[in-house]
Motif scaffolding. Structure first.
Motif, mmCIF file in Angstrom:
data_model
loop_
_atom_site.group_PDB
_atom_site.id
_atom_site.type_symbol
_atom_site.label_atom_id
_atom_site.label_comp_id
_atom_site.label_asym_id
_atom_site.label_seq_id
_atom_site.Cartn_x
_atom_site.Cartn_y
_atom_site.Cartn_z
ATOM 1 N N GLN A 1 0.820 -1.202 0.000
ATOM 2 C CA GLN A 1 0.000 0.000 0.000
ATOM 3 C C GLN A 1 0.857 1.257 0.000
ATOM 4 O OE1 GLN A 1 -3.395 -0.093 -0.183
ATOM 5 N NE2 GLN A 1 -3.137 -2.301 -0.393
ATOM 6 N N ASN A 2 2.087 1.165 0.483
ATOM 7 C CA ASN A 2 2.962 2.338 0.599
ATOM 8 C C ASN A 2 4.376 2.012 0.147
ATOM 9 O OD1 ASN A 2 1.260 4.517 2.018
ATOM 10 N ND2 ASN A 2 0.953 2.739 3.332
ATOM 11 N N LEU A 3 4.530 1.550 -1.060
ATOM 12 C CA LEU A 3 5.866 1.380 -1.631
ATOM 13 C C LEU A 3 6.380 2.753 -2.050
ATOM 14 C CD1 LEU A 3 7.242 -1.321 -3.953
ATOM 15 C CD2 LEU A 3 7.388 1.045 -4.724
ATOM 16 N N ALA A 4 7.652 2.995 -1.811
ATOM 17 C CA ALA A 4 8.239 4.281 -2.198
ATOM 18 C C ALA A 4 9.561 4.031 -2.893
ATOM 19 C CB ALA A 4 8.447 5.174 -0.966
ATOM 20 N N PHE A 5 9.895 4.910 -3.837
ATOM 21 C CA PHE A 5 11.191 4.784 -4.480
ATOM 22 C C PHE A 5 11.733 6.162 -4.840
ATOM 23 C CE2 PHE A 5 8.241 4.634 -8.076
ATOM 24 C CZ PHE A 5 8.840 5.482 -9.009
ATOM 25 N N ALA A 6 13.035 6.230 -4.875
ATOM 26 C CA ALA A 6 13.740 7.447 -5.275
ATOM 27 C C ALA A 6 14.736 7.087 -6.359
ATOM 28 C CB ALA A 6 14.459 8.069 -4.077
ATOM 29 N N PRO B 1 24.631 13.608 -5.282
ATOM 30 C CA PRO B 1 23.634 12.892 -6.076
ATOM 31 C C PRO B 1 22.466 13.808 -6.412
ATOM 32 C CG PRO B 1 24.326 11.589 -4.185
ATOM 33 C CD PRO B 1 24.907 12.956 -3.990
ATOM 34 N N VAL B 2 21.896 13.620 -7.588
ATOM 35 C CA VAL B 2 20.788 14.443 -8.057
ATOM 36 C C VAL B 2 19.503 13.623 -7.980
ATOM 37 C CG1 VAL B 2 19.855 15.776 -9.980
ATOM 38 C CG2 VAL B 2 22.328 15.709 -9.599
ATOM 39 N N LEU B 3 18.535 14.117 -7.238
ATOM 40 C CA LEU B 3 17.249 13.442 -7.107
ATOM 41 C C LEU B 3 16.386 13.802 -8.312
ATOM 42 C CD1 LEU B 3 15.314 11.734 -5.342
ATOM 43 C CD2 LEU B 3 14.584 13.878 -4.256
ATOM 44 N N THR B 4 16.093 12.823 -9.157
ATOM 45 C CA THR B 4 15.322 13.070 -10.373
ATOM 46 C C THR B 4 13.890 12.552 -10.302
ATOM 47 O OG1 THR B 4 15.927 11.002 -11.486
ATOM 48 C CG2 THR B 4 17.466 12.846 -11.681
ATOM 49 N N ALA B 5 13.614 11.655 -9.368
ATOM 50 C CA ALA B 5 12.245 11.134 -9.199
ATOM 51 C C ALA B 5 12.072 10.658 -7.771
ATOM 52 C CB ALA B 5 11.975 9.988 -10.177
ATOM 53 N N TRP B 6 10.835 10.818 -7.265
ATOM 54 C CA TRP B 6 10.555 10.475 -5.870
ATOM 55 C C TRP B 6 9.066 10.227 -5.757
ATOM 56 C CZ3 TRP B 6 11.018 14.280 -1.160
ATOM 57 C CH2 TRP B 6 11.286 13.552 0.015
ATOM 58 N N HIS B 7 8.686 8.996 -5.449
ATOM 59 C CA HIS B 7 7.279 8.630 -5.457
ATOM 60 C C HIS B 7 6.945 7.678 -4.313
ATOM 61 C CE1 HIS B 7 6.368 10.302 -9.463
ATOM 62 N NE2 HIS B 7 7.523 9.813 -9.844
ATOM 63 N N ARG B 8 5.681 7.752 -3.880
ATOM 64 C CA ARG B 8 5.103 6.714 -3.043
ATOM 65 C C ARG B 8 3.803 6.295 -3.707
ATOM 66 N NH1 ARG B 8 3.924 9.240 1.444
ATOM 67 N NH2 ARG B 8 1.703 9.374 1.009
ATOM 68 N N LEU B 9 3.503 4.992 -3.692
ATOM 69 C CA LEU B 9 2.353 4.503 -4.432
ATOM 70 C C LEU B 9 1.873 3.175 -3.888
ATOM 71 C CD1 LEU B 9 3.454 2.639 -7.607
ATOM 72 C CD2 LEU B 9 5.154 3.700 -6.136
ATOM 73 N N LYS B 10 0.649 2.829 -4.262
ATOM 74 C CA LYS B 10 0.191 1.452 -4.138
ATOM 75 C C LYS B 10 0.758 0.679 -5.317
ATOM 76 C CE LYS B 10 -4.247 2.289 -1.833
ATOM 77 N NZ LYS B 10 -5.718 2.087 -1.941
ATOM 78 N N VAL B 11 1.289 -0.490 -5.076
ATOM 79 C CA VAL B 11 1.886 -1.256 -6.164
ATOM 80 C C VAL B 11 0.869 -1.519 -7.268
ATOM 81 C CG1 VAL B 11 3.016 -3.428 -6.770
ATOM 82 C CG2 VAL B 11 3.568 -2.295 -4.615
ATOM 83 N N GLU C 1 -1.793 15.282 -0.976
ATOM 84 C CA GLU C 1 -1.711 13.850 -1.190
ATOM 85 C C GLU C 1 -0.453 13.218 -0.610
ATOM 86 O OE1 GLU C 1 -1.916 13.434 -5.376
ATOM 87 O OE2 GLU C 1 -3.935 14.274 -5.561
ATOM 88 N N ILE C 2 0.422 13.996 0.018
ATOM 89 C CA ILE C 2 1.722 13.454 0.406
ATOM 90 C C ILE C 2 1.600 12.407 1.510
ATOM 91 C CG2 ILE C 2 2.211 15.270 2.096
ATOM 92 C CD1 ILE C 2 5.154 15.071 1.158
ATOM 93 N N ASP D 1 7.911 6.681 4.564
ATOM 94 C CA ASP D 1 8.265 5.862 3.407
ATOM 95 C C ASP D 1 9.123 6.641 2.417
ATOM 96 O OD1 ASP D 1 6.604 3.560 4.201
ATOM 97 O OD2 ASP D 1 4.952 4.944 3.840
ATOM 98 N N LEU D 2 8.740 7.888 2.157
ATOM 99 C CA LEU D 2 9.532 8.729 1.267
ATOM 100 C C LEU D 2 10.925 8.960 1.840
ATOM 101 C CD1 LEU D 2 6.805 11.363 0.304
ATOM 102 C CD2 LEU D 2 7.870 9.713 -1.257
ATOM 103 N N ALA D 3 10.981 9.195 3.154
ATOM 104 C CA ALA D 3 12.284 9.410 3.788
ATOM 105 C C ALA D 3 13.160 8.170 3.682
ATOM 106 C CB ALA D 3 12.101 9.807 5.250
ATOM 107 N N ASP D 4 12.560 6.999 3.898
ATOM 108 C CA ASP D 4 13.347 5.756 3.913
ATOM 109 C C ASP D 4 13.998 5.468 2.566
ATOM 110 O OD1 ASP D 4 12.765 5.350 6.543
ATOM 111 O OD2 ASP D 4 11.239 3.820 6.217
ATOM 112 N N CYS D 5 13.254 5.606 1.470
ATOM 113 C CA CYS D 5 13.841 5.261 0.173
ATOM 114 C C CYS D 5 14.951 6.231 -0.216
ATOM 115 C CB CYS D 5 12.765 5.196 -0.920
ATOM 116 S SG CYS D 5 11.966 6.761 -1.330
#
Length: 394
Positions: A80-85, A105-115, A356-357, A362-366
């Motif tokens: 329900q809360n997968l996140a990736f950077a 490092p340059v952060l180009t994408a950052w998301h949390r989502l339901k799989v 919606e954040i 989860d965002l912090a962890d990834c």
């Protein structure tokens, strides 16, 4: 067999890294924590493990990979809360070790989502949503060649079964997630958070941990299969499982086995999971604050985050990609929620992201996992090239 392999590797590398065998156990453990290496075991086993890891840094990478920046995809597991950077790591971060001033490092994408909703997500931050069902069409001929054209592959969970705990549904979601991420980000390294079946010292195994563990295994299986089926186009991708405890210990040494002393010299009890979570959220908040401040001010020496109690961590760890407004919006939303600022202060362009954040952990962890892994590689490189001069020992 695994230990035998490590010991054999150490025999071949001992002449290159003789100083490792001269260290005490406590020193070896510090090096292990600073480089993301397992720090348990006897002195000989720990030394062999470090020697094997550092020796890999002395092996020149293939020329075609050596000339490119790293593309690092860091995944924090969940359903329900997968996140990736996604981080782009400039080559300078890995080669300018002597100067000790690598590019961030340059952060180009950052998301949390339901799989199950991966097909509805705007992965590229362009306003055009990525449809997981069309992944094969967006791949090059060589990438899609391993998928028979006459074979229909189910890439979305059947209607009504999105939340079902069923291996075939999870396999479908795992395939869609991995092929979508490979297609969009073309990673050179994929980091997947390792799962534990028990947490907090409890004896019970929670059902959700089993579900996430099943999905974790499927992600690895899909990646393993694709790497072998497609051949050279993605065979060079490095996939690693990352233990959250090692990430935490790198920054704060706050794992559950550690006790700390208070200001009065008395021993404090074990650090709670809530405190660890807060520390990680605070640390990422400081990074984002410094990055956004650098976007709007040339005064990079000014601290705007205050003392958050995160020890000696440095603020300027990442940059936000200039051509990814969605990343800037999400970073702004993260900061405003972290700081507890009212919605009336939010910019209109970030209103959607702010509403919606949701929760920040989860965002912090990834992101923390990705940045920490990069720092581990930098320290391994320095130790392999410079020896103990790269690491201050007591």
């Amino acid at each position: 067999m695994r230990l035998t392999t490590i010991l054999r590797a150490s025999r071949t590398s001992v002449s290159q890294l003789p100083w490792i065998g001269e260290l005490k156990v406590a020193q070896l453990q510090r090096i292990a924590r600073a480089t993301g290496i397992q720090s348990s075991g006897t002195k000989s086993v720990l030394a062999a493990r470090i020697q094997a890891a550092l020796s890999q840094q002395l092996i020149p990478p293939p020329q075609e990979k050596n000339s490119n920046d790293w593309s690092v995809l860091s995944i924090d597991m969940g359903i329900q809360n997968l996140a990736f950077a996604h981080l782009r790591v400039p080559k300078a971060s890995l080669t300018q070790m002597v100067a000790r001033a690598p590019s961030r490092p340059v952060l180009t994408a950052w998301h949390r989502l339901k799989v199950s909703e991966i097909g509805d997500l705007d992965l590229q931050g362009t306003g055009v949503k990525t449809d997981g069902g069309d992944v094969a069409e967006r791949m090059s001929d060589s990438e899609a060649g391993s998928i028979p054209s006459s074979q229909t592959i189910e890439t979305k969970p059947p209607t009504g079964l999105k939340e079902a705990f069923s291996p075939d549904v999870y396999a479908s979601m795992a395939y869609t997630l991995i092929t979508s991420l490979l297609s969009v980000y073309k990673p050179t390294h994929i980091l997947i958070e390792r799962q534990r079946f028990r947490s907090g010292g409890g004896s019970a195994v929670q059902e959700w941990t089993i579900r996430v563990g099943v999905l974790e295994g499927m992600l690895h299986a899909v990646l393993h299969t694709l790497r072998h089926a497609r051949g050279s186009d993605i065979a060079g991708i490095e996939v690693q499982g990352i233990e959250p405890k090692r990430v935490v210990r790198y920054w704060e040494d706050l794992d559950s086995d550690t006790t700390q002393e208070g200001d009065d010299g008395t021993k404090k009890g074990r650090v709670s999971a809530r405190e660890v979570k807060k520390t990680k959220i605070d640390l990422v908040g400081r990074w984002l604050g410094a990055s956004l401040e650098n976007d709007f001010s040339s005064d990079t020496g000014t601290r705007s985050d205050g003392d958050m109690g995160v020890g000696a961590a440095v603020d300027g760890k990442i940059c936000l990609a200039a051509d990814r407004p969605a990343v800037h919006d999400l970073a702004g939303a993260y900061l405003q929620k972290w700081r507890g600022e009212g919605t009336r202060k939010k910019r209109s362009s970030t209103a959607g992201s702010i509403s919606e954040i949701g929760k920040l952990d989860d965002l912090a962890d990834c992101l923390l996992q990705g940045v920490t892994w990069v720092e581990w590689q930098v320290m391994r490189e320095r130790l392999a090239r410079e020896g103990l001069q790269a690491f201050e020992m007591p």
